[in-house]
Design a protein around this motif. Structure first.
Motif, short mmCIF file in Angstrom:
data_model
loop_
_atom_site.label_atom_id
_atom_site.label_comp_id
_atom_site.label_asym_id
_atom_site.label_seq_id
_atom_site.Cartn_x
_atom_site.Cartn_y
_atom_site.Cartn_z
N ALA A 156 35.76 44.78 44.93
CA ALA A 156 36.14 44.53 46.32
C ALA A 156 37.25 45.48 46.75
O ALA A 156 37.25 45.99 47.88
CB ALA A 156 36.59 43.09 46.48
N GLN A 157 38.17 45.75 45.86
CA GLN A 157 39.28 46.66 46.15
C GLN A 157 38.76 48.08 46.37
O GLN A 157 39.17 48.75 47.32
CB GLN A 157 40.26 46.64 44.98
CG GLN A 157 41.67 46.93 45.34
CD GLN A 157 42.61 46.70 44.16
OE1 GLN A 157 42.16 46.60 43.02
NE2 GLN A 157 43.88 46.62 44.43
N SER B 221 36.97 48.27 49.75
CA SER B 221 37.86 48.25 50.92
C SER B 221 38.58 49.58 51.11
O SER B 221 38.87 49.97 52.23
CB SER B 221 38.88 47.11 50.80
OG SER B 221 39.76 47.37 49.73
N THR B 222 38.87 50.29 50.02
CA THR B 222 39.54 51.58 50.14
C THR B 222 38.56 52.73 50.33
O THR B 222 38.96 53.83 50.67
CB THR B 222 40.41 51.87 48.89
OG1 THR B 222 39.56 51.83 47.73
CG2 THR B 222 41.52 50.86 48.76
#
Length: 56
Positions: free
Chosen positions: A36-37, A40-41
């Motif tokens: 997820a990280q 998102s980036t």
């Protein structure tokens, strides 16, 4: 001569099983959070996310 071992008690077996499940759940959660990280980036290499263009 081989001698059979004593049987492991049910409670000891259950303790080991729950510990293994918690450990597996921890690593699954960590992987999901990491994915997820990266999504998102925008640094994900395993997923292709279609970018939505906004009219400004």
């Amino acid at each position: 001569m081989a001698v059979p071992k004593k049987r492991t008690s049910i409670s000891k077996k259950n303790i080991r099983k729950t510990f293994w499940k918690k450990k597996k759940g921890y690593w699954t959660t960590l992987k999901a959070f990491s994915l997820a990280q990266s999504l998102s980036t925008g640094n994900s290499k395993s997923f292709f996310v279609q970018q939505i263009q906004t009219l400004e």
